[in-house]
Design a protein around this motif. Structure first.
Motif, mmCIF file in Angstrom:
data_model
loop_
_atom_site.group_PDB
_atom_site.id
_atom_site.type_symbol
_atom_site.label_atom_id
_atom_site.label_comp_id
_atom_site.label_asym_id
_atom_site.label_seq_id
_atom_site.Cartn_x
_atom_site.Cartn_y
_atom_site.Cartn_z
ATOM 1 N N GLY A 3 -27.318 28.286 36.280
ATOM 2 C CA GLY A 3 -26.189 27.424 36.238
ATOM 3 C C GLY A 3 -25.885 26.661 37.962
ATOM 4 N N SER A 4 -25.105 26.291 38.242
ATOM 5 C CA SER A 4 -24.941 26.133 39.659
ATOM 6 C C SER A 4 -22.939 25.999 39.682
ATOM 7 N N ARG A 5 -22.516 25.685 38.965
ATOM 8 C CA ARG A 5 -21.282 24.983 38.548
ATOM 9 C C ARG A 5 -20.387 26.063 38.458
ATOM 10 N N GLU A 6 -19.487 26.454 39.130
ATOM 11 C CA GLU A 6 -18.168 27.519 38.786
ATOM 12 C C GLU A 6 -17.817 27.471 37.518
ATOM 13 N N ARG A 7 -17.272 28.373 36.509
ATOM 14 C CA ARG A 7 -17.087 28.427 35.166
ATOM 15 C C ARG A 7 -15.701 28.487 35.224
ATOM 16 N N VAL A 8 -15.244 27.935 34.367
ATOM 17 C CA VAL A 8 -13.191 28.446 33.775
ATOM 18 C C VAL A 8 -13.255 29.231 33.322
ATOM 19 N N PRO A 9 -12.198 30.431 32.964
ATOM 20 C CA PRO A 9 -11.940 30.471 31.748
ATOM 21 C C PRO A 9 -11.114 29.943 30.707
ATOM 22 N N LYS A 10 -11.488 29.488 30.020
ATOM 23 C CA LYS A 10 -10.845 28.557 28.639
ATOM 24 C C LYS A 10 -9.640 29.915 28.354
ATOM 25 N N ARG A 11 -8.269 28.846 27.710
ATOM 26 C CA ARG A 11 -7.758 29.757 26.639
ATOM 27 C C ARG A 11 -7.823 29.749 24.824
ATOM 28 N N VAL A 12 -8.045 30.904 24.617
ATOM 29 C CA VAL A 12 -8.304 31.047 22.945
ATOM 30 C C VAL A 12 -6.747 30.640 22.224
ATOM 31 N N LYS A 13 -7.264 29.200 21.804
ATOM 32 C CA LYS A 13 -6.259 28.730 21.613
ATOM 33 C C LYS A 13 -5.689 29.556 20.023
#
Length: 63
Positions: A39-49
Motif C-alpha cells: 500500500g502507498s498510504r501512510e497509516r495512522v495509529p488508532k486509539r484502542v477504545k
C-alpha cells in the motif's frame, strides 16, 4: 470492564493489527517496517477504545 480484562478480551484481535502499544511506540515501529508493507498510504495509529494510552495500526472492535 477493567483495563486488564478488556485487554485479554481483545487478545485475538491484537495479532491482526501488527503493532500495539503507546502512540510513540506504534509510530516508531511502523516507521521501521513501513517499507515492507503493501500500500502507498501512510497509516495512522488508532486509539484502542476503552484502554487509555493504547494504540494500534488497526481499529480494534469488541466482539
Amino acid at each position: 470492564m477493567d483495563r486488564i480484562r478488556r485487554f485479554r478480551f481483545r487478545m485475538r484481535y491484537f495479532t491482526d493489527s501488527g503493532i500495539i502499544g503507546s502512540k510513540t511506540f506504534v509510530l516508531a515501529t511502523y516507521d521501521i517496517f513501513k517499507d515492507r508493507l503493501y500500500g502507498s498510504r501512510e497509516r495512522v495509529p488508532k486509539r484502542v477504545k476503552g484502554i487509555d494510552g493504547m494504540y494500534s495500526m488497526k481499529r480494534l472492535t469488541e466482539a
